[in-house]
Every structure is written in C-alpha cells, then in structure tokens.
Motif scaffolding. Structure first.
Motif, PDB file in Angstrom:
ATOM      1  N   PRO A 264      -4.766  69.596  -4.684  1.00 41.50           N
ATOM      2  CA  PRO A 264      -6.415  69.364  -5.184  1.00 41.50           C
ATOM      3  C   PRO A 264      -6.102  68.220  -4.299  1.00 41.50           C
ATOM      4  N   VAL A 265      -7.847  67.979  -4.765  1.00 39.66           N
ATOM      5  CA  VAL A 265      -8.323  67.127  -3.555  1.00 39.66           C
ATOM      6  C   VAL A 265      -8.007  65.908  -3.802  1.00 39.66           C
ATOM      7  N   GLY A 266      -7.577  64.657  -4.674  1.00 38.19           N
ATOM      8  CA  GLY A 266      -7.302  64.179  -5.159  1.00 38.19           C
ATOM      9  C   GLY A 266      -5.714  63.613  -4.695  1.00 38.19           C
ATOM     10  N   LEU A 267      -4.879  64.528  -4.949  1.00 34.25           N
ATOM     11  CA  LEU A 267      -3.752  64.434  -3.861  1.00 34.25           C
ATOM     12  C   LEU A 267      -3.548  64.764  -2.458  1.00 34.25           C
ATOM     13  N   ALA A 268      -4.286  65.585  -1.817  1.00 36.49           N
ATOM     14  CA  ALA A 268      -4.317  65.975  -0.578  1.00 36.49           C
ATOM     15  C   ALA A 268      -5.244  64.583   0.325  1.00 36.49           C
ATOM     16  N   ALA A 269      -6.044  63.840  -0.815  1.00 41.74           N
ATOM     17  CA  ALA A 269      -6.298  62.631  -0.019  1.00 41.74           C
ATOM     18  C   ALA A 269      -5.509  61.012   0.214  1.00 41.74           C
ATOM     19  N   VAL A 270      -4.003  61.571  -0.786  1.00 47.12           N
ATOM     20  CA  VAL A 270      -3.555  60.674  -0.139  1.00 47.12           C
ATOM     21  C   VAL A 270      -2.715  60.749   1.253  1.00 47.12           C
ATOM     22  N   LYS A 271      -3.113  62.144   1.588  1.00 48.34           N
ATOM     23  CA  LYS A 271      -2.350  61.766   2.869  1.00 48.34           C
ATOM     24  C   LYS A 271      -3.412  61.505   4.185  1.00 48.34           C
ATOM     25  N   LEU A 272      -4.273  61.632   4.020  1.00 52.10           N
ATOM     26  CA  LEU A 272      -5.681  61.264   4.341  1.00 52.10           C
ATOM     27  C   LEU A 272      -5.725  59.657   4.343  1.00 52.10           C
ATOM     28  N   VAL A 273      -5.557  58.977   3.610  1.00 48.58           N
ATOM     29  CA  VAL A 273      -6.026  57.912   3.063  1.00 48.58           C
ATOM     30  C   VAL A 273      -4.456  57.295   3.759  1.00 48.58           C
TER      31      VAL A 273
ATOM     32  N   ARG B 105       5.747  71.206  -4.622  1.00 46.75           N
ATOM     33  CA  ARG B 105       4.436  70.690  -4.757  1.00 46.75           C
ATOM     34  C   ARG B 105       4.800  69.238  -6.127  1.00 46.75           C
ATOM     35  N   SER B 106       6.027  68.833  -5.403  1.00 44.94           N
ATOM     36  CA  SER B 106       5.568  67.802  -6.104  1.00 44.94           C
ATOM     37  C   SER B 106       4.969  66.258  -5.701  1.00 44.94           C
ATOM     38  N   VAL B 107       4.349  66.106  -7.232  1.00 44.79           N
ATOM     39  CA  VAL B 107       3.878  64.532  -6.653  1.00 44.79           C
ATOM     40  C   VAL B 107       4.667  63.522  -5.847  1.00 44.79           C
ATOM     41  N   MET B 108       6.014  63.420  -7.126  1.00 42.92           N
ATOM     42  CA  MET B 108       6.470  62.195  -6.232  1.00 42.92           C
ATOM     43  C   MET B 108       7.105  61.872  -5.072  1.00 42.92           C
ATOM     44  N   VAL B 109       7.435  63.779  -3.913  1.00 42.37           N
ATOM     45  CA  VAL B 109       7.774  64.244  -3.367  1.00 42.37           C
ATOM     46  C   VAL B 109       6.891  63.240  -2.207  1.00 42.37           C
ATOM     47  N   ALA B 110       5.237  63.923  -2.910  1.00 43.63           N
ATOM     48  CA  ALA B 110       4.218  63.615  -1.787  1.00 43.63           C
ATOM     49  C   ALA B 110       4.073  61.790  -1.952  1.00 43.63           C
ATOM     50  N   GLY B 111       4.585  61.095  -3.415  1.00 47.13           N
ATOM     51  CA  GLY B 111       3.730  59.281  -3.042  1.00 47.13           C
ATOM     52  C   GLY B 111       5.332  59.326  -1.986  1.00 47.13           C
TER      53      GLY B 111
ATOM     54  N   PHE C  35      19.159  56.464 -16.293  1.00 51.94           N
ATOM     55  CA  PHE C  35      17.296  55.957 -15.594  1.00 51.94           C
ATOM     56  C   PHE C  35      16.131  56.849 -15.099  1.00 51.94           C
ATOM     57  N   THR C  36      15.277  57.351 -16.652  1.00 49.29           N
ATOM     58  CA  THR C  36      14.120  57.926 -15.935  1.00 49.29           C
ATOM     59  C   THR C  36      12.878  57.827 -15.684  1.00 49.29           C
ATOM     60  N   VAL C  37      13.064  57.652 -13.787  1.00 53.52           N
ATOM     61  CA  VAL C  37      11.310  57.575 -14.005  1.00 53.52           C
ATOM     62  C   VAL C  37      10.577  58.361 -13.233  1.00 53.52           C
ATOM     63  N   PHE C  38       9.340  58.781 -13.959  1.00 58.10           N
ATOM     64  CA  PHE C  38       8.312  59.310 -13.232  1.00 58.10           C
ATOM     65  C   PHE C  38       9.387  61.512 -13.619  1.00 58.10           C
ATOM     66  N   GLY C  39       9.424  61.339 -14.624  1.00 58.79           N
ATOM     67  CA  GLY C  39      10.125  62.803 -14.836  1.00 58.79           C
ATOM     68  C   GLY C  39      11.316  62.897 -14.317  1.00 58.79           C
ATOM     69  N   ARG C  40      11.788  61.570 -12.954  1.00 59.28           N
ATOM     70  CA  ARG C  40      12.983  61.926 -12.242  1.00 59.28           C
ATOM     71  C   ARG C  40      14.320  60.568 -12.831  1.00 59.28           C
ATOM     72  N   SER C  41      15.589  61.106 -12.718  1.00 59.72           N
ATOM     73  CA  SER C  41      16.866  60.527 -13.549  1.00 59.72           C
ATOM     74  C   SER C  41      17.569  59.866 -11.859  1.00 59.72           C
ATOM     75  N   PHE C  42      17.445  58.591 -12.441  1.00 58.25           N
ATOM     76  CA  PHE C  42      18.641  58.449 -11.981  1.00 58.25           C
ATOM     77  C   PHE C  42      20.320  58.434 -12.773  1.00 58.25           C
TER      78      PHE C  42
ATOM     79  N   LEU D 237       6.003  63.789  11.426  1.00 59.34           N
ATOM     80  CA  LEU D 237       6.597  64.152  10.069  1.00 59.34           C
ATOM     81  C   LEU D 237       5.104  64.391   9.634  1.00 59.34           C
ATOM     82  N   SER D 238       3.399  64.300   9.580  1.00 59.96           N
ATOM     83  CA  SER D 238       2.573  64.415   9.588  1.00 59.96           C
ATOM     84  C   SER D 238       2.503  66.460   9.243  1.00 59.96           C
ATOM     85  N   GLY D 239       2.929  66.712  10.511  1.00 57.28           N
ATOM     86  CA  GLY D 239       3.851  67.764  10.755  1.00 57.28           C
ATOM     87  C   GLY D 239       4.668  68.197   9.614  1.00 57.28           C
ATOM     88  N   PHE D 240       5.061  67.915   9.795  1.00 58.69           N
ATOM     89  CA  PHE D 240       6.389  68.462   7.894  1.00 58.69           C
ATOM     90  C   PHE D 240       6.278  68.486   6.757  1.00 58.69           C
ATOM     91  N   GLU D 241       4.370  67.202   6.964  1.00 59.81           N
ATOM     92  CA  GLU D 241       4.162  67.270   5.191  1.00 59.81           C
ATOM     93  C   GLU D 241       3.946  68.071   5.415  1.00 59.81           C
TER      94      GLU D 241
END
Lengths: 196, 469
Positions: A50-59, A164-170, B65-72, A152-156
C-alpha cells in the motif's frame, strides 16, 4: 503476473540514477541521484505494498540523502575525490553498462529462485549490482555509504515482493538511516582531518 | 518483569543515559562494569520462568516479552550465554581506561551487547540479522581512534557485515518456503547457500576474512577483540538455532563437509599466517580466524561432542582474546609500537605484558594445561576418526600457531643486548596495568588448570537445542 510496459519505467529510472551516482564526482548530484533511486524503489514497491507503507522507503531514503548532504560542509567537501579524468569516467560507464546488461541477461535465471516479476527483478538487480560496484571501486567513506544504500535498496525491492512484514520494513528503514548516520559520522571525521 | 526487559531493555536504556556522560570516564567505567557484573551474576543465579523467593517477596521472571506481535524469548538455558557475555564485557569495560579506547567504547559497547542478546532471543529468528546489523552500526565509532583518520579496515568491516543482512533474511524466507515447494530439495539447497553466504560475511569466513587483520592493525586492538568476541559468540549461538530448527541442514553431508573444509582452511590460514607476523596487533586478527576455523570444524562434526566443543570453546576464546588484546593495547600505549623487532627483551621492562601475551597466545594455540587444549584435542580426535587428511592440515595450522608462540618467547624473553645491566628487571608498567594484566592472566591459568569449571557452567546451554543430535 502479466508484465506491463509501464512496469519498466522505474527500471529505466533506476538504471539512469544508479549510473549517474556511479559517475558523478559532485556530491550534490550524487545526493540527487540517490533521491531519484529511492523514487524508483518507491515506484517498484508500490505494485505490491500500500502507498503508506511504500512511502516509508521513499521518506527513509530521502532522509538518508539529507543526512549525508547535511554532513558535507564547506568547499573542501564539495567534491568526492576520485580522479575526474575521462578514462576513469569511461571505465566506470562501461562497467555500469555491463552490470545492467548482466542483470538483464540473468534475470530469467533469478526468477526461478525468487518469485518476483521480471521488471522488478531487473530493477532490484541493477541496484544490487551497482551498489556492489560502487563499494568495490572506492575507499571514500561517502561513496562506500552510497554504495551500501544502493545495494540495500535493491534488496529491499526484492524483499518487498516476498515478505510483507511491516516490522521488517521498519527495521530496514532504521538500518538505512543508521548507515546514513554512520556515513555522516565518518564524513564528519574526514572533514575534521582535512581542516586540521 | 520479563527476562528480555532486564537483560536487553534496561542495559540499552542505560547505554543511552551514560552516552551523555561519556566524557566522565572513571565514573562511567565503574558504573557500566558494575552493572554488567550484576547482570551476569543475576543471570547465573536466577532461573528464568520459575518462581523464586527474595526474602518476603515472591518473584517470577518471565521468559517472553512481546512487542508488535514479535516475541523476545530468553529461555532458562540461554542465561549462561547471557551471563558469559555480560561477565566478559564487565571485565573488558573495567580495563577500558588503560587500554586507550575512546569515549564511545562503554556506552556503545553496552548497547552492542543488548542488541546481540536481542538477536539471540527474537522470534522468528530471521529478525536476528536486523539486530546484529544495528549492533554493527553502533560499533563503528568505537573502532576509530580519537583524532585519527578513518581506516580501510573499518569501512570493510561495515561493508561485509552489512552484506550479510540480505542473505540471512533471504535464507530465513527460503527455509520457510522450501517444505511447500514442488522442488523442495533444490529450494533447501538454495536456502543453505544464502545462509552460508550470510554466515560467511558475519564470521569473516574464508574468503571474506581480509578485513580482520586490517582492523586489528589499524583500529583499536582492545575494542576490536571485544567486538569480534561478542559478535562471533552470538553468531555461533545463532547458527545453532538454524541447525536446531532445520533438520535439512543437519542431514546434508555436502554442506557439513563444506563447513569442515572451510574450517580447516581457516585453521591452516590463521595458524600459518600468524607464524610469520611481524606485528602483535595483527596476531589478534589471525587468532580470530584460527579460532573460527575450529568452531566451523566443530559444527561440521554435528555429533553431540561437536556441539559441546563449540559451546565450551566460547569461554577460553573470549578470555584469551581479551588478554592478548589488552597486552597489545598496553604495549602500544607504553611504547608506541607493537612490532616484534622493536620489543626484543620486553620481559625485562614489562614482565606483565610479556607473560600475559605468552599465556594468551598459547591458550589460543591450544598448548596443554591451558584453557583451549581440551577443546582442540577433542576436535582433533573426532576429526581424525573420519579423515586423516583434515587432521594433517589442522596439525599444520596448530604447528604454525605454536611456532609463533616460540617466536614470541624468543622475542620477549631474550634481550637484544646481552649485558647483565639490560637483563635486570625494571618494571615500567603502571600499577593499574599490572593489576589488570595479572587478574586476566590468572583467569587464563585457572581456565587451563580447572576446565571443568567452565564446562559445568556451559553444559546446560545445549538443553535449548534438543534437535541438534
């Protein structure tokens, strides 16, 4: 997935931007090329995220560029010190073209390994190849950091299609910013060394 | 309260707070070293996930410890690794002032350890790559000497460690996909290639090892040894996680044989190149290559004995690198050189540095009665039962490292001028240097004389990896 001709537009943009980044001696143009690269990354990732998540890469990419740009101070830091002679530029240009050609040719083989549409496979591959080339050709901290960010951007781009994990993107965004901050720190040390 | 908050969250918060007071070094050294020892002792005595009483209070330390759905998840068997990392870091930090490390060493070092422990505990464990990368980024300012230029080695360290991240993430994805793939065998094979490349970059496995002696030589040897010890220990524990989770890795003979071959190459490379070094700081790099070679051979054995030797090797490796790097750092500070040609007869001026250097090097080499002898002996006897060729090559590496030990003895103990006046002992080390070098040397001797102490501590670590053998 059917490949649309418009899908190749970010690939062309990424090829031009990464070539510009490889050839440019002026740091301002390098930062502009990096920004263009991240626009292309955003464009490619947009087709699965989605645009919001993809925009994270740009920003994040633009912030990384801004951090690096802000850390270069004074006229001493204006030019990246690789010898701006015609032969050097020609050598880099040919190597860059070879990387693009190589990625274009091997992309069907990579497709067996990673389930990613061909244009994005080429786009990500060009970034990875150009990043590695950039890292391999220099000992300058700024160029090494730009190379790492490109790689890294190529890998991303690849990873966006398979996970499609938000946490990995973060986390990847944190790493991108971390590399830029580390680059800024190294540039700051280099500037101190020049001024002393 | 959960274990990850106590051993990851709080140390990270403290590292942020002390960063602002980093110029006040004596205070920070006492504070962080004491805090690390406290965390280490607590990890040793408190069982995770069990109720225990503290006077009138009844406490329980949760493992998760769980944060954002991921566990430590910090399991009870992992507390020994946590205790080892914090205890060794405590000693490392306490000698920070005499080592000449810069102001970032303590706050960043503490943050690095908390991120490495986070990498060991995060689930799913492919996220570990991201935490290790953050630890690497935090470590860069520690490696650069105050007022000196950025070195190629530091840049290479950053590049190689960063290149590992994509490969580990892709390996994690490929291993998840492989069981559902039509051609799962091929997918597993591809996943193992990704994983192998990732670990090769992380552990600077041949042929990605070039930066190791460079950073050892150009950067701060003491900080460099701290970093490679902490990172390699965490990465090796992480590799056990991969082997424990994916049975394909444990049962693929080609992969296991490749690991043994690469391990043997690293032992030979580390041992033989160490034998011809002219600078002590570079020795730290080759010692690391040599040690990682033995670790790879242990992994390649994949029997219970193989995994046990891998776990047991952590303590002597960490402490021998600590002592070697401290003696090199003190030598550099006192004499502005670590060239072997320029420190002939050092024993008569700096006996503590000389004895510490000799003890540390022979511990690394695997001399009998020193800490790593039982481990290297076990690895050799295990490998000799399967391949005589590997045994011969490993012996070549061992002979190389022992040859370097002989060179060190001749350089440090034989004065260049053979007069009675020069051969008299004139101690030039400060009291603090002598005390720290003595304490660390005594630890090495104790590890060698009573190996059962560290073996009994580490034996429970394997309980968390029930699938390994």
């Amino acid at each position: 997935m059917r490949t649309n001709i418009i899908d190749f537009a970010p690939v062309i943009l990424v090829s031009i931007a990464s070539l510009l980044l490889l050839l440019q001696a002026n740091w301002r143009w390098s930062i502009i090329a990096l920004s263009l690269q991240y626009i292309a990354v955003f464009w490619m990732v947009l087709s699965v995220w989605p645009v919001g998540l993809a925009a994270v890469k740009l920003v994040t990419g633009w912030m990384a560029g801004a951090v690096l740009g802000a850390s270069i101070t004074g006229e001493e830091g204006l030019r990246i010190s690789f010898k701006e002679i015609f032969q050097e530029l020609r050598f880099r240009f040919v190597l860059g073209l070879l990387i693009i050609l190589f990625v274009f040719l091997i992309s069907p083989r990579i497709n067996n390994l990673l389930p990613i549409p061909n244009p994005f496979l080429i786009g990500g591959g060009v970034l990875i190849g150009m990043g590695l080339l950039q890292i391999g050709l220099t000992k300058e901290p700024l160029r090494v950091v730009l190379g790492l960010l490109t790689f890294l951007s190529g890998f991303e781009v690849y990873y966006a299609f398979i996970e499609r994990s938000v946490m990995v993107a973060g986390f990847l965004s944190i790493i991108t910013l971390g590399i830029a901050l580390m680059g800024a720190y190294l540039l700051n040390l280099q500037n101190k060394g020049i001024s002393e | 309260m959960s274990a990850p908050i106590i051993w990851i969250g709080i140390p990270f918060l403290i590292s942020i707070i002390v960063w602002f007071f980093r110029k006040n070094r004596p205070l920070i050294i006492y504070l962080i070293s004491g805090f690390c020892f406290l965390l280490a002792v607590t990890a040793l005595i408190v069982k995770f996930g069990e109720v225990f009483s503290l006077g009138p209070l009844t406490l329980e330390i949760n493992t998760t410890f769980t944060v954002f759905g991921r566990s430590f998840i910090l399991q009870d068997s992992e507390r020994f690794i946590v205790a080892l990392l914090y205890f060794s870091a405590g000693i490392w930090f306490s000698a920070a002032r005499i080592s000449g490390s810069n102001e970032f060493f303590l706050p960043h070092g503490l943050a690095v350890i908390s991120f490495l422990i986070a990498a060991l505990t995060v689930q799913p464990f492919l996220y570990a790559a991201l935490f290790v990368e953050i630890a690497v980024l935090l470590s860069i300012p520690m490696l650069i000497k105050s007022g000196e230029e950025i070195t190629d080695g530091v840049l290479r360290f950053l590049v190689f460690q960063t290149l590992a991240v994509p490969f580990i993430l892709l390996a994690g994805w490929a291993f998840e996909q492989a069981p559902f793939s039509a051609n799962s065998q091929l997918q597993f094979f591809q996943a193992s290639i990704f994983l192998g490349l990732g670990f090769a970059f992380w552990l600077s496995i041949f042929p990605f090892h070039a930066w190791v002696p460079m950073v050892a030589e150009e950067g701060q040897p003491y900080v460099f040894a701290f970093l490679i010890s902490m990172i390699s220990t965490s990465i090796l524990v992480l590799s056990m996680d991969f082997f424990n989770s994916y049975s394909w890795l444990r049962n693929e003979p080609v992969l296991l044989q490749s690991i043994q071959i690469i391990g043997t190459i690293m032992v030979v490379f580390g041992g033989v190149f160490a034998a011809f070094q002219k600078r002590l700081s570079r020795l730290i790099g080759y010692a690391y290559i040599y040690e990682i070679g033995f670790s790879l051979i242990s992994i390649g054995i994949t029997t219970e004995i193989g995994w046990e030797t891998l776990i047991y090797s952590f303590i002597p490796r960490i402490f021998s690198l600590m002592v070697l790097s401290l003696s090199v750092a003190v030598l550099n500070n006192n004499f502005k050189t670590d060239q072997l040609d320029e420190i002939r007869g050092l024993f008569y001026k700096s006996p503590f540095i000389s004895i510490a250097t000799i003890l540390a090097w022979f511990t690394i080499a695997g001399l009998p009665l020193l800490g790593s002898f039982p481990i290297k002996m076990t690895i050799l006897s295990e490998i000799s039962s399967t391949s005589i060729l590997y045994t011969i090559w490993i012996m070549i590496g061992l002979v190389g490292s022992l040859f370097m030990g002989g060179r060190l003895l001749s350089v440090l103990f034989v004065s260049s001028q053979k007069t009675d006046v020069d051969s008299q002992l004139k101690i030039q080390e400060t009291t603090a240097q002598a005390v720290f070098l003595s304490i660390e040397s005594i630890i090495l001797i104790v590890l060698g004389l009573f190996p059962s102490i560290f073996i009994s501590i580490m034996v429970d670590v394997l309980n968390a990896y029930t699938n390994l053998y």
